[in-house]
Design a protein around this motif. Sequence first.
Motif, short mmCIF file in Angstrom:
data_model
loop_
_atom_site.label_atom_id
_atom_site.label_comp_id
_atom_site.label_asym_id
_atom_site.label_seq_id
_atom_site.Cartn_x
_atom_site.Cartn_y
_atom_site.Cartn_z
N ASP A 1 51.41 -35.69 -48.44
CA ASP A 1 52.45 -36.11 -47.18
C ASP A 1 53.05 -37.45 -47.56
OD1 ASP A 1 50.63 -37.96 -46.14
OD2 ASP A 1 49.70 -36.43 -44.74
N ASP A 2 53.76 -38.08 -46.61
CA ASP A 2 54.37 -39.39 -46.64
C ASP A 2 53.28 -40.71 -46.86
OD1 ASP A 2 56.89 -38.12 -46.58
OD2 ASP A 2 57.25 -38.78 -44.65
N ASN A 3 52.12 -40.18 -46.43
CA ASN A 3 50.86 -41.19 -46.33
C ASN A 3 50.05 -41.12 -47.39
OD1 ASN A 3 51.93 -42.22 -43.66
ND2 ASN A 3 50.96 -40.76 -42.53
N SER A 4 50.35 -40.00 -48.37
CA SER A 4 49.62 -40.00 -49.41
C SER A 4 49.57 -41.11 -50.49
CB SER A 4 49.75 -38.55 -50.27
OG SER A 4 49.63 -37.76 -49.14
N ASN A 5 48.44 -41.33 -51.35
CA ASN A 5 48.55 -42.33 -52.43
C ASN A 5 49.60 -42.00 -53.31
OD1 ASN A 5 47.74 -43.21 -55.02
ND2 ASN A 5 46.32 -44.22 -54.08
N GLU A 6 50.59 -42.78 -53.70
CA GLU A 6 51.53 -42.41 -54.53
C GLU A 6 51.35 -42.19 -56.14
OE1 GLU A 6 56.23 -44.04 -55.48
OE2 GLU A 6 54.61 -45.65 -54.79
N GLU A 7 50.46 -42.80 -56.35
CA GLU A 7 49.87 -42.77 -57.94
C GLU A 7 49.22 -41.35 -57.95
OE1 GLU A 7 46.69 -44.10 -61.10
OE2 GLU A 7 47.24 -45.57 -59.53
N HIS A 8 48.63 -40.80 -57.14
CA HIS A 8 47.93 -39.51 -56.97
C HIS A 8 48.89 -38.39 -57.09
CE1 HIS A 8 43.82 -40.70 -54.68
NE2 HIS A 8 44.30 -41.59 -55.66
N SER A 9 50.15 -38.63 -56.15
CA SER A 9 51.15 -37.80 -56.19
C SER A 9 51.98 -37.74 -57.55
CB SER A 9 52.30 -37.99 -55.06
OG SER A 9 53.29 -37.15 -55.21
N ARG A 10 52.07 -38.95 -58.36
CA ARG A 10 52.60 -38.85 -59.58
C ARG A 10 51.77 -38.32 -60.57
NH1 ARG A 10 57.24 -41.66 -60.36
NH2 ARG A 10 56.37 -42.41 -62.48
N VAL A 11 50.38 -38.33 -60.45
CA VAL A 11 49.51 -37.94 -61.66
C VAL A 11 49.65 -36.23 -61.53
CG1 VAL A 11 47.39 -37.34 -61.99
CG2 VAL A 11 48.18 -39.83 -61.75
N VAL A 12 49.91 -35.78 -60.06
CA VAL A 12 49.84 -34.33 -60.13
C VAL A 12 51.10 -33.81 -60.51
CG1 VAL A 12 50.28 -32.44 -58.46
CG2 VAL A 12 48.20 -33.88 -58.14
N ASN A 13 52.33 -34.47 -60.24
CA ASN A 13 53.72 -34.17 -60.79
C ASN A 13 53.80 -34.36 -62.07
OD1 ASN A 13 54.82 -33.33 -58.18
ND2 ASN A 13 55.20 -35.57 -57.60
N HIS A 14 53.15 -35.38 -62.76
CA HIS A 14 53.19 -35.40 -64.28
C HIS A 14 52.53 -34.23 -64.82
CE1 HIS A 14 52.11 -36.54 -68.36
NE2 HIS A 14 50.99 -36.92 -67.87
N VAL B 1 48.76 -52.25 -72.58
CA VAL B 1 47.26 -52.95 -72.23
C VAL B 1 47.28 -53.57 -70.82
CG1 VAL B 1 46.88 -53.11 -74.67
CG2 VAL B 1 47.91 -54.97 -73.62
N LEU B 2 48.27 -53.80 -70.04
CA LEU B 2 48.33 -54.69 -68.89
C LEU B 2 48.73 -53.49 -67.67
CD1 LEU B 2 50.25 -57.99 -69.79
CD2 LEU B 2 47.98 -57.27 -69.48
N ALA B 3 48.87 -52.15 -68.15
CA ALA B 3 48.89 -51.36 -67.01
C ALA B 3 47.50 -51.29 -66.64
CB ALA B 3 49.60 -49.90 -67.52
N ASP B 4 47.31 -51.12 -65.28
CA ASP B 4 46.23 -51.18 -64.57
C ASP B 4 46.11 -49.96 -63.44
OD1 ASP B 4 43.62 -51.51 -63.48
OD2 ASP B 4 44.11 -53.37 -62.18
N VAL B 5 45.83 -48.91 -63.84
CA VAL B 5 45.80 -47.51 -63.11
C VAL B 5 44.54 -47.01 -63.13
CG1 VAL B 5 48.50 -47.52 -63.55
CG2 VAL B 5 46.91 -46.51 -65.38
N GLU B 6 44.58 -45.85 -62.24
CA GLU B 6 43.29 -45.25 -61.99
C GLU B 6 42.98 -44.21 -63.22
OE1 GLU B 6 42.21 -43.31 -58.17
OE2 GLU B 6 43.85 -44.49 -57.19
N HIS B 7 43.90 -43.65 -63.37
CA HIS B 7 43.81 -42.28 -64.61
C HIS B 7 44.93 -42.63 -65.56
CE1 HIS B 7 40.87 -40.52 -61.98
NE2 HIS B 7 41.68 -40.70 -61.10
#
Length: 665
Positions: A197-210, A462-468
């Motif tokens: 939903d609107d309060n969800s982690n944006e990176e999580h949403s983008r990973v799933v959409n990817h 190399v400077l991207a700092d992301v979870e996955h």
Amino acid sequence: MLSKQCLTWRNISRAAARRVTKRSSQASLYVASTTTDGKFFSTMNNRHNIISSFQKQNTFDGSCKRTFFGSLFAGSNPFTEALLSENETFTHINYSKLKPIHVKQAADEMQAKYESDLKAFEESLNDDVDYETFIREIERISRPLITLQNHVVLFSCVKRDPTFDEALREANSTIDLKHEYSPAIREHLLRLQKGFDDNSNEEHSRVVNHLLRKHRINGSTNDVVEAVKEIRSKLESVQSDFLFKSSLTMEEHGKMATPQELLPMMYSQVALQQQLALVLGYHTYAEYSLDYHNAMAKNVKEIQAIHGMFEQLRAVEKFSSDEFQSAYIDLKKTSDLDLNEYFEMNHVLSGLFDLCSALFGIKIEEQKSGVNGWHLDVRLYQIYDMDSGENIASFYLDPFRRQHKDRGCFMAPLQYQNESNIPVAVVSLDVKAPMWDDAPIELEVQNVIDIFHEFGHLLEHVLADVEHGAFSGAQDIENDASETISQFMEYWLFHNNGFSKISSHIHSKESISPDTMKLLLQERQAKKATELLHRLFLGQLEVEISSKFDPNGDESIIALQRKCAERFCPHHMPPKGNIDPLVQLFQSNANGKNTMQYRYIWSEIMSADLFESFSKSENLPDTGRKLRKEYLAKGSSVPTTKAFEAFQGRSAQADALASRYELIG
């Protein structure tokens, strides 16, 4: 982007190949040079297998805790030792032990383990499997195979001898990332997507959409996976033949293909591309290609708007005029300066590293021992955060041209960041090797520009700092933003006498003169202006072919080429019977850059806008660290437009670029 010699089968490594980037070894006015689009080669050093290990503590003085896997017994495989290891410390593969057979063996073993683990995971999926569990397991299962796939792309460029080439073909045909079209995986991704939903982690949403986008372009969403595979197989076959025939030269091969031979292959590619798009549910191939490349531009109209903007700014009228073109030709004649002795590679690298330290708060140090590269010339560098002293990345530098290595320059990722591992990448250059080992390594001016450009691509990785990182790192940044930081780094050479600052004559230690710096800047501006027109020409031609052109219609593809040239390159119309622009375009598309010619202009709008903030900044370190935090560190965990706005405080504007081209006051 891979070179014209690189056969189409290599393009199957979608995530890796899209991040392979290139600068031509020549200052060509073409968007995609006909020399290379990214590759390496190397002669394998098959020395006697010995047990090799290199371990140091992770300290700020340049040493670091690393495990280098040697051969523990005769016939051991460096790939499987490193990539299937349960060791949690980061591993560099011992490339000096690598043999052709290892590549295929690793592909067989890793594919089998991947399929076994994937099947078990699919059977375990239920509503209780949350996002974290799901993504971590998918990454664990696929990571070794994706890393191997990246290496297949790498070695298809740096080890172009027949033995390795055949081994790489076999490995590539074995690798199959089935989670990208698995029905069970798709269904769980959809369940996760519905839970956001609107309060969800944006990176999580983008990973799933990817990951869902992977399913969409592979046909899983419409249950047309096998049909898509069949069409792609046919398309890749035609593209491979086209790349081979269009690359023939009289000088090297004693023959070259005629337009009559190449044109039917172009028509066949267009027809197959349109068929692929329709089967997948897209209206046009352009629409499919923009989705495939995760573009910021969502439709052809947005691309055409960029082309139209430069027409409104009278760029074509100004830069195609006889006066401008005559001045450009005269400038090229007078600027043929031999400046090699002013640019020694190690001195240039030192200046580049100092700039990166000042801007982004990183320290770059060469690792002198335990490199174990694929060639004796390959170097290994460690990148540290200056505030924490933490080792945050590694990269290999393959600087010299040589036999079995493709010409040109590029950056390619080898491994993405995750909780246990730092990112690793490669920068390959096209520098002429010195005659003697202890001789200075002299660079041409274009070599210097190439180094800064490719280092920009490296910084994004190399400077991207992301979870996955495997799913949402720099590798999935929108493709039409992919040239932003590379072009940003180039600007420093032409700003405040940048070339002068990194120059030092190998004997006198003098810098280049102010007059020479002025001449370099004038040539740069004229070259970029002429290049802009050619990019507009090729970009419009590609848009027309991929969205409107009917291969069975009345208008010929040559007539379309002429129409686009008249609009954007009236000063450089292709002679009758000349299809070089079409050849260049189809070579680029065969190497994975469909409907992406405009990306250079789109990226340059953002890079010029970003750099203007630096040119006006009173505190460069603060501005640089802000760019790292708000833009580079975000990787693709947020949309590029959002990262840009976080740094700049507004959306990108074209004024800075138009000003650079002197199209506005």
